[in-house]
Design an enzyme around this catalytic site. Structure first.
Site, PDB file in Angstrom:
ATOM      1  N   ASP A  83     -86.910 -17.859  30.256  1.00 17.71           N
ATOM      2  CA  ASP A  83     -87.032 -17.958  31.711  1.00 17.71           C
ATOM      3  C   ASP A  83     -87.194 -19.401  32.177  1.00 17.71           C
ATOM      4  O   ASP A  83     -87.356 -20.315  31.362  1.00 17.71           O
ATOM      5  CB  ASP A  83     -88.211 -17.085  32.201  1.00 17.71           C
ATOM      6  CG  ASP A  83     -89.485 -17.289  31.376  1.00 17.71           C
ATOM      7  OD1 ASP A  83     -89.552 -18.273  30.617  1.00 17.71           O
ATOM      8  OD2 ASP A  83     -90.394 -16.471  31.495  1.00 17.71           O
ATOM      9  N   ASN A  97    -100.555  -9.329  33.544  1.00 13.32           N
ATOM     10  CA  ASN A  97    -100.080  -8.122  34.220  1.00 13.32           C
ATOM     11  C   ASN A  97     -99.024  -7.385  33.393  1.00 13.32           C
ATOM     12  O   ASN A  97     -98.358  -6.498  33.889  1.00 13.32           O
ATOM     13  CB  ASN A  97     -99.495  -8.491  35.590  1.00 13.32           C
ATOM     14  CG  ASN A  97     -98.333  -9.467  35.469  1.00 13.32           C
ATOM     15  OD1 ASN A  97     -97.932  -9.834  34.362  1.00 13.32           O
ATOM     16  ND2 ASN A  97     -97.785  -9.876  36.602  1.00 13.32           N
ATOM     17  N   HIS A 132     -96.283  -8.721  32.108  1.00 13.68           N
ATOM     18  CA  HIS A 132     -94.891  -9.191  32.229  1.00 13.68           C
ATOM     19  C   HIS A 132     -94.391  -9.750  30.897  1.00 13.68           C
ATOM     20  O   HIS A 132     -95.176 -10.206  30.066  1.00 13.68           O
ATOM     21  CB  HIS A 132     -94.718 -10.194  33.384  1.00 13.68           C
ATOM     22  CG  HIS A 132     -95.222 -11.584  33.136  1.00 13.68           C
ATOM     23  ND1 HIS A 132     -95.454 -12.489  34.155  1.00 13.68           N
ATOM     24  CD2 HIS A 132     -95.522 -12.267  31.998  1.00 13.68           C
ATOM     25  CE1 HIS A 132     -95.869 -13.629  33.654  1.00 13.68           C
ATOM     26  NE2 HIS A 132     -95.926 -13.526  32.356  1.00 13.68           N
ATOM     27  N   GLU A 167     -91.621  -9.084  36.151  1.00 11.15           N
ATOM     28  CA  GLU A 167     -92.926  -8.731  36.698  1.00 11.15           C
ATOM     29  C   GLU A 167     -93.013  -7.217  36.928  1.00 11.15           C
ATOM     30  O   GLU A 167     -91.976  -6.540  37.009  1.00 11.15           O
ATOM     31  CB  GLU A 167     -93.108  -9.456  38.049  1.00 11.15           C
ATOM     32  CG  GLU A 167     -93.002 -10.971  37.975  1.00 11.15           C
ATOM     33  CD  GLU A 167     -94.252 -11.641  37.381  1.00 11.15           C
ATOM     34  OE1 GLU A 167     -95.005 -10.986  36.629  1.00 11.15           O
ATOM     35  OE2 GLU A 167     -94.468 -12.826  37.674  1.00 11.15           O
TER      36      GLU A 167
HETATM   37  P1  PGA Z   1     -99.238 -17.998  28.389  1.00 13.72           P
HETATM   38  O1  PGA Z   1     -98.105 -17.228  29.151  1.00 13.72           O
HETATM   39  O2  PGA Z   1     -98.737 -18.207  26.992  1.00 13.72           O
HETATM   40  O3  PGA Z   1     -99.384 -19.301  29.110  1.00 13.72           O
HETATM   41  O4  PGA Z   1    -100.463 -17.141  28.421  1.00 13.72           O
HETATM   42  C1  PGA Z   1     -97.578 -16.065  28.598  1.00 13.72           C
HETATM   43  C2  PGA Z   1     -96.695 -15.365  29.584  1.00 13.72           C
HETATM   44  O5  PGA Z   1     -96.944 -15.435  30.789  1.00 13.72           O
HETATM   45  O6  PGA Z   1     -95.745 -14.709  29.143  1.00 13.72           O
END
Ligand code: PGA
Length: 247
Positions: free
Chosen positions: A65, A134, A136, A141
């Site tokens: 992404d 959450n 995702h 999302e």
């Molecule tokens: P993070 O993000 O490694 O910064 O916790 C993970 C994500 O949002 O997929």
């Protein structure tokens, strides 16, 4: 979905580096799907010395992404993250790596080109994933549907809150993103999801004991034939470790 637990994060990082090495050694032209986020920084720190002396000329990578819109060279872009942590240290050239273009004026076309790049290389051999609080994966999302193809999406309030720390203010933070679709993620031959830290506890609980629902995008991974979820002691505090393997 296989679960691997460890009290020692180092073992989880090493396990992922071993998987990446196996894919790179076992295939003359592998396509690896990479992830960003704080979770993967230690993985890349260990990966670089492990593989930098190999011939990586056949390796291609795609990233899950990118924020939208964002300047490619902005310090917060996922392109900048990858360039400094992986692409430059490994000497990968720009034809070997694809990060969705947060500068494009035609997101739809960028998403289609991204899907074509994956198809032309016969699919992703190994996809790395983090997980949001959450649930995702990538920037897919919680929603009422699983969006199958790579697309432009709106960031959720939870994600904005979690990622705001990388930006000066909410006004300077992109509120949209381009993300690999759920179907594209699911078509990877194998998937490794890494979850560390207390903030991932409830998403993991829901993933492991809940039903498959687009309200928890990661739940679709239960249908994947080769998906491993690696969980540290903090993220796995409320889980039944006998459901998986302890390393
Ligand atoms: P993070 O993000 O490694 O910064 O916790 C993970 C994500 O949002 O997929």
């Amino acid at each position: 979905m296989k679960l691997i637990f460890s009290e020692d994060r180092e073992r989880l990082y090493r396990w992922i580096v071993d998987q990446l090495e196996e894919v790179i050694d076992g295939n003359p032209s592998p396509l690896i799907g990479l992830a960003t986020g704080a979770t993967f920084e230690p993985v890349y720190q260990r990966l670089i010395p492990a593989i930098k002396d190999r011939d990586l000329s056949g390796l291609h990578t795609v990233n899950l992404d990118e924020y939208y819109p964002i300047q490619r060279n902005a310090p917060q872009s996922f392109y900048s993250y990858m360039r400094s942590r992986v692409f430059e240290p490994l000497g990968l050239d720009s034809r070997q790596t694809l990060v969705l273009n947060g500068e494009t004026s035609d997101p739809k076309c960028a998403c289609q080109a991204f899907e074509a790049y994956i198809r032309e290389r016969n699919g992703i051999d190994l996809q790395l994933l983090g997980i949001g609080r959450n649930g995702h994966i990538g920037f897919n999302e919680p929603s009422h549907v699983f969006e199958m193809e790579t697309h432009l999406t709106q960031l959720s309030d939870v994600t904005i809150k979690d990622n705001l720390r990388y930006f000066k203010s909410k006004d300077s933070m992109p509120l949209h993103a381009l993300t690999m679709g759920i179907g594209t993620i699911m078509s990877a031959k194998s998937i490794v999801l890494l979850a560390v830290g207390e903030s991932k506890k409830s998403a993991l609980q829901a993933l492991i004991s809940g039903k498959i629902t687009p309200q928890l995008p990661a739940s679709i991974l239960k249908l994947h034939p080769d998906c491993t979820v690696l969980i540290d002691a903090l993220a796995g505090e409320d889980l039944d470790w006998s459901l998986g393997t302890r390393i």
